[in-house]
Design a protein around this motif. Structure first.
Motif, short mmCIF file in Angstrom:
data_model
loop_
_atom_site.label_atom_id
_atom_site.label_comp_id
_atom_site.label_asym_id
_atom_site.label_seq_id
_atom_site.Cartn_x
_atom_site.Cartn_y
_atom_site.Cartn_z
N GLU A 74 -9.60 -20.24 2.58
CA GLU A 74 -10.06 -20.93 3.81
C GLU A 74 -10.58 -22.33 3.49
OE1 GLU A 74 -12.81 -18.80 6.35
OE2 GLU A 74 -11.79 -16.91 5.92
N PRO A 90 -0.84 -15.68 18.01
CA PRO A 90 -2.22 -15.18 17.88
C PRO A 90 -2.27 -13.67 17.63
CG PRO A 90 -2.13 -16.74 19.69
CD PRO A 90 -0.70 -16.56 19.21
N SER A 91 -1.41 -12.91 18.32
CA SER A 91 -1.38 -11.46 18.12
C SER A 91 -0.96 -11.12 16.69
CB SER A 91 -0.42 -10.82 19.13
OG SER A 91 -0.34 -9.43 18.91
N ARG A 93 -1.33 -13.02 14.09
CA ARG A 93 -2.44 -13.38 13.19
C ARG A 93 -3.46 -12.25 13.15
NH1 ARG A 93 -3.96 -19.19 12.25
NH2 ARG A 93 -2.11 -20.42 12.71
N GLY A 94 -3.70 -11.65 14.30
CA GLY A 94 -4.61 -10.51 14.37
C GLY A 94 -4.10 -9.37 13.50
N ILE A 95 -2.83 -9.07 13.64
CA ILE A 95 -2.21 -7.99 12.86
C ILE A 95 -2.26 -8.33 11.37
CG2 ILE A 95 -0.03 -6.80 12.37
CD1 ILE A 95 0.69 -7.18 15.35
N ARG A 97 -4.39 -10.16 9.73
CA ARG A 97 -5.73 -9.95 9.21
C ARG A 97 -6.00 -8.45 9.02
NH1 ARG A 97 -10.68 -12.82 8.84
NH2 ARG A 97 -12.40 -11.39 8.55
N ALA A 98 -5.59 -7.65 9.98
CA ALA A 98 -5.84 -6.21 9.89
C ALA A 98 -5.17 -5.62 8.64
CB ALA A 98 -5.34 -5.51 11.15
N PHE A 99 -3.92 -5.99 8.39
CA PHE A 99 -3.23 -5.48 7.20
C PHE A 99 -3.90 -5.97 5.92
CE2 PHE A 99 0.22 -2.70 7.96
CZ PHE A 99 0.66 -2.94 9.26
N LYS A 101 -7.04 -6.76 5.49
CA LYS A 101 -8.31 -6.05 5.29
C LYS A 101 -8.07 -4.60 4.87
CE LYS A 101 -10.93 -9.52 5.92
NZ LYS A 101 -11.57 -10.11 4.74
N MET A 102 -7.07 -3.97 5.44
CA MET A 102 -6.75 -2.60 5.03
C MET A 102 -6.41 -2.57 3.55
SD MET A 102 -3.77 0.00 6.36
CE MET A 102 -2.41 -0.84 5.55
N GLU A 105 -9.71 -3.79 1.42
CA GLU A 105 -10.97 -3.05 1.56
C GLU A 105 -10.78 -1.54 1.50
OE1 GLU A 105 -13.70 -4.74 1.50
OE2 GLU A 105 -12.79 -6.71 1.84
N ALA A 169 2.01 2.86 6.12
CA ALA A 169 1.82 1.89 7.21
C ALA A 169 2.42 0.54 6.83
CB ALA A 169 0.33 1.74 7.53
N MET A 170 2.18 0.10 5.61
CA MET A 170 2.72 -1.20 5.18
C MET A 170 4.25 -1.14 5.16
SD MET A 170 0.00 -2.07 2.12
CE MET A 170 0.36 -3.79 1.80
N PHE A 173 5.64 -1.10 8.73
CA PHE A 173 5.51 -2.40 9.41
C PHE A 173 6.48 -3.41 8.80
CE2 PHE A 173 3.76 -5.42 12.20
CZ PHE A 173 3.70 -6.62 11.52
N ALA B 91 1.69 1.89 12.45
CA ALA B 91 1.26 1.19 11.24
C ALA B 91 0.18 0.16 11.57
CB ALA B 91 2.46 0.51 10.57
N ALA B 166 -9.64 -11.16 15.56
CA ALA B 166 -8.34 -10.50 15.35
C ALA B 166 -8.15 -9.37 16.36
CB ALA B 166 -8.23 -9.96 13.93
#
Lengths: 249, 246
Positions: A74, A90-91, A93-95, A97-99, A101-102, A105, A169-170, A173, B91, B166
């Motif tokens: 960043e 934008p959607s 980008r949301g997805i 970030r979710a992947f 973080k999964m 983390e 999941a990865m 997707f 997913a 997000a």
């Protein structure tokens, strides 16, 4: 080079080259892949120094310490006007970030447990030069961290189930796409490749390796594609199981 | 599933503004309501063999970890509330759930137990200040083990906002995260967001959900109306009689 100004000096502090991937830590592969994707000039330093937060990798940007791989990216995006996710909606980008973080983390902890507790303990201790008599020290630390995070309270079978859930999941997707968000790789691919590279190349004889290399093979193919695209010098950047004492920095 | 099973959910007790202090309690109960499964709550503060809460007894058998409990019950009752999702959406659903439960969750915990001096939590739980201080130290240590605890407060808020933004951008104008029909993953996401919506007073987390990314606030209200028509009865508020002491 993304910036029109005089080139800043970027030094990445790392822990040394890995045996079969450029680092044993997924976050260093993430960071270096980002640097290469953004076409930034940088130098690696393998003094095994830790940042003020006790983490690696970290960077020195014109002498200023910046730590945590995500915060570093960043920081560089802002300093040098880079946005490798700009083509995402934008959607998406949301997805993305979710992947990320999964993977960073959740899945990451399965990797750590395979390596230090369950499967590769002898291998990793020998690799990093920890004498057997002192092996209990990193093992205790990792156990404490994993229990603090939560995943360490599960059984081995439960951990493998969690791991498979993330990788499935990865895989689903990604599907038949060359990269996670289409034909063009993006910033998030650096993070996902960072994690997957460990399972692909540096978790020998584990369920994690099996899932990536044999069961969800589009993930294996994806890793090879990222390697070919951003690491044409991959073989120079690994120690080949410790045989090469001074690989490319 | 033939015959009626006895399901007992072991919990902390009702929260003042949410049916539970823990997002995993809200997640699990919302799922049970979505699945029309009869259950009884026992607010005994007894932790599971893994030291976690909530957990259930299913005909006397202990099952723990909210995600494993849901998988177990899905198998027992042959149901799948994510079945209408495509493979790709399933997913994405998992990714958002993991982000919320393994990343955003820690921001909530740090606000409540370390940074924002939530004295009202001690009062609501009937815990004295010394115990609260001990617990705060325990949480700080765990957050450092996990990683997020090594960041400054500002960095943690930055991470928290990234996750909420997000979720907000993915939710967009949809009623639920994956369309007009709520799914299993909505239980998990609602569980986490419910704490921000109602039980993190005066924090940046509350501000993000209630004032900045307001589709998340509206989503929470929608989930509450759909699955918790008795919400007010399930919150202890300031009612001393309704508080469950451990």
């Amino acid at each position: 080079m993304a910036s029109n100004n005089q080139q800043p000096s970027i030094v990445i502090e790392q822990i040394g080259r890995g045996p079969y991937a450029p680092s044993l830590t997924p976050f260093a592969i993430k960071l270096e892949t980002y640097m290469r994707m953004a076409k930034l000039q940088y130098t690696n330093s393998h003094r095994r120094k830790r940042s003020k937060k006790g983490k690696v990798p970290f960077i020195e940007f014109d002498g200023q310490e910046v730590n945590d791989s995500s915060l570093i990216i960043e920081f560089l995006n802002e300093k040098l006007n880079i946005d490798l996710n700009s083509h995402l909606t934008p959607s998406e980008r949301g997805i993305a970030r979710a992947f990320q973080k999964m993977a960073e983390e959740n899945l990451y902890w399965c990797l750590v447990l395979h390596r230090w507790i369950y499967d590769n303990r002898d291998w990793i201790m020998k690799l990093v030069g920890v004498p057997k008599i002192m092996a209990w020290i990193p093992v205790r630390l990792v156990k404490k961290q994993a229990e603090g995070q939560g995943i360490g309270r599960h059984s081995y079978e439960e951990m493998v189930r969690i791991e498979e859930g993330d990788l499935r999941a990865m895989s689903e997707f990604l599907d038949t796409k060359p990269f996670f968000f289409g034909d063009k790789p993006c910033e998030t691919d650096c993070a996902l490749f960072g994690q997957l590279s460990q399972l692909r190349w540096q978790l020998p004889n584990t369920k994690g390796e099996y899932f990536v290399n044999e069961k969800y093979t589009n993930l294996r193919d994806y890793c090879d594609r990222m390697k070919t695209t951003f690491w044409p010098d991959w073989d120079d950047c690994i120690t080949h199981g410790g045989k090469v004492k001074k690989p490319k920095s | 599933m033939d015959g009626k099973a006895t399901i007992i959910v072991h919990q902390f007790g009702r929260g003042p503004f949410c049916p539970s202090f823990t997002p995993f309690g809200v997640k699990l109960e919302t799922y049970l309501r979505m699945a029309n499964i009869k259950y009884t709550n026992v607010n005994d503060c007894k932790v599971s063999k893994k030291g976690k809460m909530p957990w259930i007894e299913f005909n006397g058998q202990e099952v723990n970890d909210s995600s494993f409990i849901i998988e177990f019950l899905n198998e027992k009752y042959k149901q799948d509330f994510n079945s209408h999702l495509s493979s790709s959406d399933k997913a994405v659903a998992r990714a958002f759930q993991k982000m919320a439960e393994e990343n955003l969750y820690w921001c909530m915990v740090l606000h409540r137990c370390v940074y924002d001096k939530q004295d009202w939590v001690c009062k609501a739980l009937g815990v004295n200040r010394f115990l609260a201080w001990l617990f705060s130290r325990h949480i700080k240590s765990r957050a450092e083990q996990q990683g997020i605890g090594r960041h400054s407060f500002e960095e943690m808020v930055h991470i928290e906002e990234g996750d909420l933004k997000a979720m907000s951008e993915f939710l967009d104008t949809k009623k639920f995260f994956f369309g007009d029909k709520p799914c299993e993953t909505d239980c998990a996401l609602f569980g986490q967001l419910s704490q921000f919506r109602w039980q993190l007073p005066g924090t940046k987390g509350e501000y993000f959900v209630n004032e900045k990314y307001t589709n998340l606030r509206e989503y929470c209200d929608r989930m509450m109306e759909m699955f918790w028509p008795d919400w007010d009865k399930c919150c202890s508020g300031d009612n001393e009689e309704k508080k469950e002491k451990c």
